[in-house]
Design a protein around this motif. Structure first.
Motif, PDB file in Angstrom:
ATOM      1  N   GLY A  54       0.793  -1.061   0.196  1.00  0.00           N
ATOM      2  CA  GLY A  54      -0.040   0.056  -0.089  1.00  0.00           C
ATOM      3  C   GLY A  54       0.916   1.343   0.055  1.00  0.00           C
ATOM      4  N   LYS A  64      -4.867   8.057  -9.449  1.00  0.00           N
ATOM      5  CA  LYS A  64      -6.093   7.295  -8.777  1.00  0.00           C
ATOM      6  C   LYS A  64      -5.631   5.851  -8.862  1.00  0.00           C
ATOM      7  CE  LYS A  64     -10.756   6.054 -10.306  1.00  0.00           C
ATOM      8  NZ  LYS A  64     -10.556   4.877 -10.431  1.00  0.00           N
ATOM      9  N   LEU A  65      -5.819   5.096  -7.867  1.00  0.00           N
ATOM     10  CA  LEU A  65      -5.598   3.637  -7.832  1.00  0.00           C
ATOM     11  C   LEU A  65      -6.769   2.848  -8.277  1.00  0.00           C
ATOM     12  CD1 LEU A  65      -3.650   1.458  -7.103  1.00  0.00           C
ATOM     13  CD2 LEU A  65      -4.561   1.693  -4.711  1.00  0.00           C
ATOM     14  N   GLU A  66      -6.552   1.881  -8.879  1.00  0.00           N
ATOM     15  CA  GLU A  66      -7.603   0.794  -9.053  1.00  0.00           C
ATOM     16  C   GLU A  66      -6.942  -0.329  -8.811  1.00  0.00           C
ATOM     17  OE1 GLU A  66      -9.973   1.104 -12.988  1.00  0.00           O
ATOM     18  OE2 GLU A  66     -10.050  -1.009 -12.992  1.00  0.00           O
ATOM     19  N   PRO A  87      -4.148   2.824   0.978  1.00  0.00           N
ATOM     20  CA  PRO A  87      -5.091   3.473  -0.069  1.00  0.00           C
ATOM     21  C   PRO A  87      -6.358   3.110   0.093  1.00  0.00           C
ATOM     22  CG  PRO A  87      -3.129   2.399  -0.916  1.00  0.00           C
ATOM     23  CD  PRO A  87      -2.936   1.894   0.373  1.00  0.00           C
ATOM     24  N   GLU A  92      -9.846   8.522  -3.600  1.00  0.00           N
ATOM     25  CA  GLU A  92      -9.412   8.552  -5.039  1.00  0.00           C
ATOM     26  C   GLU A  92      -9.018   6.910  -5.533  1.00  0.00           C
ATOM     27  OE1 GLU A  92      -7.922   9.927  -2.369  1.00  0.00           O
ATOM     28  OE2 GLU A  92      -5.832   8.753  -2.412  1.00  0.00           O
ATOM     29  N   SER A  93      -9.350   5.891  -4.422  1.00  0.00           N
ATOM     30  CA  SER A  93      -8.896   4.665  -4.857  1.00  0.00           C
ATOM     31  C   SER A  93     -10.346   4.022  -4.887  1.00  0.00           C
ATOM     32  CB  SER A  93      -8.281   3.783  -3.331  1.00  0.00           C
ATOM     33  OG  SER A  93      -7.128   4.477  -3.129  1.00  0.00           O
ATOM     34  N   GLU A  94     -10.143   2.730  -5.844  1.00  0.00           N
ATOM     35  CA  GLU A  94     -11.217   2.117  -6.347  1.00  0.00           C
ATOM     36  C   GLU A  94     -10.630   0.784  -6.023  1.00  0.00           C
ATOM     37  OE1 GLU A  94     -13.564   2.964  -9.829  1.00  0.00           O
ATOM     38  OE2 GLU A  94     -14.965   1.862  -8.781  1.00  0.00           O
ATOM     39  N   LEU A  95     -11.270   0.044  -5.298  1.00  0.00           N
ATOM     40  CA  LEU A  95     -10.982  -1.638  -4.844  1.00  0.00           C
ATOM     41  C   LEU A  95     -11.955  -2.626  -5.381  1.00  0.00           C
ATOM     42  CD1 LEU A  95      -9.362  -0.915  -1.511  1.00  0.00           C
ATOM     43  CD2 LEU A  95      -8.117  -0.645  -3.632  1.00  0.00           C
ATOM     44  N   ALA A 129     -12.214   4.539   0.425  1.00  0.00           N
ATOM     45  CA  ALA A 129     -12.064   4.007  -1.058  1.00  0.00           C
ATOM     46  C   ALA A 129     -13.229   3.589  -1.259  1.00  0.00           C
ATOM     47  CB  ALA A 129     -11.045   2.958  -0.967  1.00  0.00           C
TER      48      ALA A 129
END
Ligand SMILES: [Zn+2]
Ligand SMILES: [Zn+2]
Length: 295
Positions: A54, A64-66, A87, A92-95, A129
């Motif tokens: 992380g 942006k984190l995916e 994250p 701004e993170s999409e998990l 997230a």
């Protein structure tokens, strides 16, 4: 030529973290492996190694984190790092979290559960997230141009292996599996340690031709009889699986918490000698925290 695919080991230890000078080389963090293709971030298991991953993802400075999470199962050593995955706190993170069967909510429920206030100060629902559940359909899914498949394994409470295929490359992550219970010549394999251990056809087909197989090989042959039914394999059995499935490289994973670096070396050396006797050409090594491979 297709995009390069990177595999990085963030945690290779089984069962419980083992910090300290005796485990410095192979590492003390529990299961976490990153697979990266371009901007696609795949994360196999969230043991304590996930914390460092992380931090590294943040340091890479992507706006942006995916990230896509594939949990083998939900024993502590495979998801304990999740509340420390920074994250997950950022909007701004999409998990994406994958369940292996339609309608299954086991992974989601347990991720929530370990963050209830009895165990942890921050609730799952307070994470910033966007976290979305996704499901496999008939053990398969497509993620962009990556084809992911899952296979149920023999482990207390069950576990799943995952295979990731892209542009002719194939990575298999198969931890927490008692391969020795699946052997077609199980009795013989216990009585005669040199006998080639015959793995079932379904598993061989799943692993077939992998560029990299990451597999639970926690025990030596000498240790295994005292750990029958605990859900982990002999490293020598992993060697036989890799050889029979035509694997190119094999990372023995989920090292026993009682094993110092020297003992892991001995376990790997024994498996390599076994492959030599069988005329094997593949490269087998001990998964080591911090190691990154490119395919
Ligand atoms: Zn485990
Ligand atoms: Zn387990």
């Amino acid at each position: 030529m297709s995009e390069p695919l990177f595999v990085r080991f963030w945690g290779t230890r089984g069962s419980i973290p083992t910090p300290g000078h005796k485990t410095r080389r192979f590492g003390g963090n529990t299961s976490c492996v990153e697979i990266r293709v371009g901007d696609i971030e795949l994360i196999c298991d969230g043991g304590t190694g996930l914390r460092e991953l992380g931090l590294d993802l943040l340091a890479r400075g992507r706006p942006k984190l995916e990230a896509h999470f594939f949990f083998s199962h939900m024993h502590w050593d495979h998801f304990q790092g999740f509340p420390f995955f920074v994250p997950a706190y950022g909007p701004e993170s999409e998990l994406f979290v994958y369940e292996t069967q339609a309608g299954d909510e086991r992974v989601q429920k347990l991720l929530h559960g370990q963050m209830s206030s009895e165990y942890f100060p921050v609730e799952f629902g307070d994470l910033g997230a966007r976290i979305t559940a996704r499901h496999f359909e008939q053990s398969t899914l497509e993620l962009g141009s990556i084809r992911v498949r899952c296979l149920e394994q023999r482990h207390p409470g069950r576990s799943f292996a995952y295979s990731f295929e892209l542009g002719g490359k194939k990575i298999v992550y198969a931890t927490d599996s008692e391969l020795d219970l699946l052997l077609e010549n199980r009795e013989e394999s216990l009585a005669n340690l040199d006998a080639v251990r015959r793995l079932p056809r379904e598993l061989l087909a799943f692993v077939d031709g992998a560029d990299l197989l990451i597999a639970d090989g926690q025990y030596t042959d000498a240790e295994y009889p005292k750990k029958l039914g605990w859900g982990h394999a002999r490293a020598n059995t992993v060697a036989d699986l890799a050889q029979q499935a035509g694997v190119k490289q094999c990372a023995v994973f989920h090292h026993d918490p009682m094993h110092s670096d020297e003992l892991v070396d001995q376990k790997i050396q024994s498996a390599c000698e076994r492959l030599d006797r069988q005329g094997g050409k593949l490269l087998l090594f001990g998964a080591r925290e911090g190691l990154e491979l490119k395919f």
